[in-house]
Design an enzyme around this catalytic site. Structure first.
Site, PDB file in Angstrom:
ATOM      1  N   LYS A   1      69.998  25.260 102.533  1.00  0.00           N
ATOM      2  CA  LYS A   1      71.421  25.291 102.859  1.00  0.00           C
ATOM      3  C   LYS A   1      71.621  26.369 103.929  1.00  0.00           C
ATOM      4  O   LYS A   1      71.453  27.563 103.667  1.00  0.00           O
ATOM      5  CB  LYS A   1      72.266  25.616 101.627  1.00  0.00           C
ATOM      6  CG  LYS A   1      73.739  25.807 101.990  1.00  0.00           C
ATOM      7  CD  LYS A   1      74.580  26.286 100.826  1.00  0.00           C
ATOM      8  CE  LYS A   1      75.818  27.010 101.355  1.00  0.00           C
ATOM      9  NZ  LYS A   1      76.664  27.526 100.280  1.00  0.00           N
TER      10      LYS A   1
ATOM     11  N   GLY B   1      84.882  31.390  97.904  1.00  0.00           N
ATOM     12  CA  GLY B   1      85.334  32.226  96.800  1.00  0.00           C
ATOM     13  C   GLY B   1      86.839  32.356  96.668  1.00  0.00           C
ATOM     14  O   GLY B   1      87.318  33.090  95.812  1.00  0.00           O
TER      15      GLY B   1
ATOM     16  N   ALA C   1      82.604  25.209  99.358  1.00  0.00           N
ATOM     17  CA  ALA C   1      83.482  26.375  99.442  1.00  0.00           C
ATOM     18  C   ALA C   1      84.942  26.026  99.260  1.00  0.00           C
ATOM     19  O   ALA C   1      85.446  25.055  99.830  1.00  0.00           O
ATOM     20  CB  ALA C   1      83.335  27.135 100.747  1.00  0.00           C
ATOM     21  N   GLY C   2      85.588  26.813  98.422  1.00  0.00           N
ATOM     22  CA  GLY C   2      87.030  26.729  98.271  1.00  0.00           C
ATOM     23  C   GLY C   2      87.514  25.997  97.036  1.00  0.00           C
ATOM     24  O   GLY C   2      88.667  26.155  96.638  1.00  0.00           O
TER      25      GLY C   2
ATOM     26  N   ASN D   1      80.530  27.237  93.118  1.00  0.00           N
ATOM     27  CA  ASN D   1      79.981  28.414  92.448  1.00  0.00           C
ATOM     28  C   ASN D   1      81.090  29.211  91.772  1.00  0.00           C
ATOM     29  O   ASN D   1      81.222  29.224  90.560  1.00  0.00           O
ATOM     30  CB  ASN D   1      79.198  29.275  93.439  1.00  0.00           C
ATOM     31  CG  ASN D   1      78.415  30.388  92.754  1.00  0.00           C
ATOM     32  OD1 ASN D   1      78.703  30.806  91.635  1.00  0.00           O
ATOM     33  ND2 ASN D   1      77.406  30.898  93.405  1.00  0.00           N
ATOM     34  N   SER D   2      81.955  29.850  92.583  1.00  0.00           N
ATOM     35  CA  SER D   2      82.944  30.776  92.014  1.00  0.00           C
ATOM     36  C   SER D   2      83.854  30.119  90.983  1.00  0.00           C
ATOM     37  O   SER D   2      84.208  30.748  89.981  1.00  0.00           O
ATOM     38  CB  SER D   2      83.815  31.361  93.130  1.00  0.00           C
ATOM     39  OG  SER D   2      83.014  32.009  94.077  1.00  0.00           O
TER      40      SER D   2
END
Lengths: 66, 266
Positions: free
Chosen positions: B107, B168, B194-195, B216-217
């Protein structure tokens, strides 16, 4: 001899091989990758690759990330 | 609307076939036990990791992420998080390939600044070209710019992963209109990276036709990460099913679900 190891100045015996360095750092058997002067040194060459004074060595592993 | 129904084909990235369309990051968890439990609950098969300097003088018994998330069970996707130049990103990918026994799926992310973690697309394009030429299979994090997304595909990236919003941030998909354009142009899998903040964000991305989402987050920072990992799994599956089913058209006026005929007052 003096080498740069993961960004830190460190002193080691001269003629040290990468395998010996890994052993001294108690990293033998761990899943790591080694770069010397910005070039990968494959695991198969650790035993025969000798470090020179002034070399810049990076030893990395996998950690959590996204 | 096309006459043919949408057919489900599994997510395929550079010839690798995955039955789950949820990619999960391993950052920000309390410990490796929680990481392992959340990854398992998510049903993912593709797990991102970061590459960092080994702590020197560490305890030899220090736990290892790849014991919690073993390579025998998951496809590991090393990232170049924290790289701000093409050169550093390429070095990191080469280290990752060595670290993971020649595994060449990466990635790529090259960041612009640490306040926004917004992609530096100039450096990203440079790094992508170098890595593709060096035999890497590159899944690339980028801005939601349709021109850049197409250029990354032309360079040979095997998947393009535009941000939904800042890494994040949990703001979800802030610009679905551009994502729609990217999806309409794409010939490689498009994943939102992301997001994503909550399962409805993930479901929306999948309903729009994204090939997958990387989270992830939103899992790790939930009060109960393992439960949220499961929620994300369900959302991604529901969104994918809805994409395949194709939603009803929006109407300006009401349309009764119960027939008018046969009413007792007719």
């Amino acid at each position: 001899m003096h080498i740069q190891l993961n960004g830190e100045h460190r002193e080691f015996a001269s003629q040290l091989t990468i395998s010996e360095l890994i052993d001294q750092l108690a990293l033998t058997g761990r899943r790591i990758a080694v770069e010397v002067n910005e070039e990968i040194v494959p695991r198969s060459q650790h035993a025969e690759t000798r470090l020179s004074p002034g070399d810049s060595v990076e030893i990395v592993h996998a950690i959590g990330g996204g | 609307m096309s006459a043919e129904q949408r057919q489900d084909i599994p997510l395929t990235v550079a010839g690798r076939v995955f039955s789950s369309r949820l990619l999960v990051g391993t950052g920000k968890y309390r410990d490796f036990d929680e990481t392992a439990a959340a990854v398992e609950a998510s049903g993912t098969e593709l797990v991102t990791v970061a590459v960092r300097r080994t702590n020197l003088g560490q305890n030899p018994d220090e736990p290892n992420l790849l014991d919690a998330v073993p390579m025998s069970r998951y496809t590991i996707l090393p990232n170049t998080a924290g790289c701000y130049t093409a050169k550093d990103a390429v070095r990191t990918c080469k280290l990752a390939r060595e670290l993971l026994d020649g595994h060449n799926l990466v990635k790529l992310e090259v960041l612009g600044d640490d306040g926004t973690l917004y992609p530096n697309v100039v450096e990203t394009l440079k790094a992508a070209e170098t890595l593709v030429n060096d035999g890497f299979d590159v899944m690339v994090y980028t801005s939601d710019d349709p021109i850049v997304a197409k250029e990354l595909e032309r360079i040979g990236c095997c998947a393009v992963m535009p941000l939904g919003s800042l890494i994040g941030s949990g703001h979800g998909l802030l610009n679905p209109a551009t994502l729609e354009i990217i999806l309409g142009n794409a010939e490689v899998p498009i994943l939102v990276d992301a997001g994503i903040g909550t399962p409805s964000d993930a479901a929306l991305a999948m309903e729009m036709g994204c090939a997958g989402v990387l989270i992830n987050s939103a899992i790790a920072n939930a009060r109960q990460p393992v439960r949220m990992a499961h929620a994300m799994k369900l959302a991604v599956e529901a969104g994918r099913e809805a994409y395949l089913a194709e939603r009803m058209p929006r109407r300006a006026s009401a349309s009764p679900s119960s027939p008018f005929a046969g009413r007792i007052n007719a």
